[in-house]
Design an enzyme around this catalytic site. Structure first.
Site, PDB file in Angstrom:
ATOM      1  N   ASN A  89       0.805  -1.226   0.000  1.00 57.65           N
ATOM      2  CA  ASN A  89       0.000   0.000   0.000  1.00 57.65           C
ATOM      3  C   ASN A  89       0.836   1.273   0.000  1.00 57.65           C
ATOM      4  OD1 ASN A  89      -2.298  -1.608   0.063  1.00 57.65           O
ATOM      5  ND2 ASN A  89      -2.334  -1.605   2.299  1.00 57.65           N
ATOM      6  N   CYS A  90       2.162   1.184  -0.100  1.00 57.89           N
ATOM      7  CA  CYS A  90       2.982   2.384  -0.240  1.00 57.89           C
ATOM      8  C   CYS A  90       3.212   2.653  -1.718  1.00 57.89           C
ATOM      9  CB  CYS A  90       4.348   2.208   0.446  1.00 57.89           C
ATOM     10  SG  CYS A  90       4.294   2.415   2.213  1.00 57.89           S
ATOM     11  N   LEU A  91       3.042   3.892  -2.105  1.00 58.58           N
ATOM     12  CA  LEU A  91       3.266   4.263  -3.513  1.00 58.58           C
ATOM     13  C   LEU A  91       4.735   4.346  -3.820  1.00 58.58           C
ATOM     14  CD1 LEU A  91       0.549   7.034  -3.755  1.00 58.58           C
ATOM     15  CD2 LEU A  91       0.355   4.650  -4.440  1.00 58.58           C
TER      16      LEU A  91
END
Length: 103
Positions: free
Chosen positions: A101-103
């Site tokens: 979920n980290c860009l």
């Protein structure tokens, strides 16, 4: 010293991590590592090997708060110190995979 990384610059094998990796990565991010940063990195590495998880932001904040206190265990301090994505930055410095979920 060279390290094998993925296309985003994350260390492919967390067991290959060395302090030189953190120093080299921090320099590229324009972060001057201090003793507290190294303690956080070591703590995150322990977390990863215990839970098989690179902590995303909420578990990261909780972990740091529990281990280092509320003064730095909050998203504002972490973002001021490590940029807009502290979970991603700390995973990179710690030689861990990019948190989900980290860009």
């Amino acid at each position: 010293m060279t390290f094998e990384t993925d296309h985003l610059g994350f260390l492919l094998n967390p067991l290959d991590w060395q302090p030189a990796w953190a120093e080299q990565s921090a320099e590229q991010l324009d972060i001057a590592l201090e003793a507290q940063d190294l303690a956080i990195i070591e703590s995150l590495r322990n977390f990863y090997f215990e839970f098989d998880l690179s902590p995303p932001m909420r578990p990261l904040v909780k972990h740091i708060k529990n281990n280092f206190g509320a003064d730095i265990g909050n998203s504002i301090w972490l973002m001021q110190r490590y940029g807009e994505s502290p979970a991603r930055t700390l995973a990179l410095l710690s030689g861990l995979p990019k948190p989900k979920n980290c860009l």
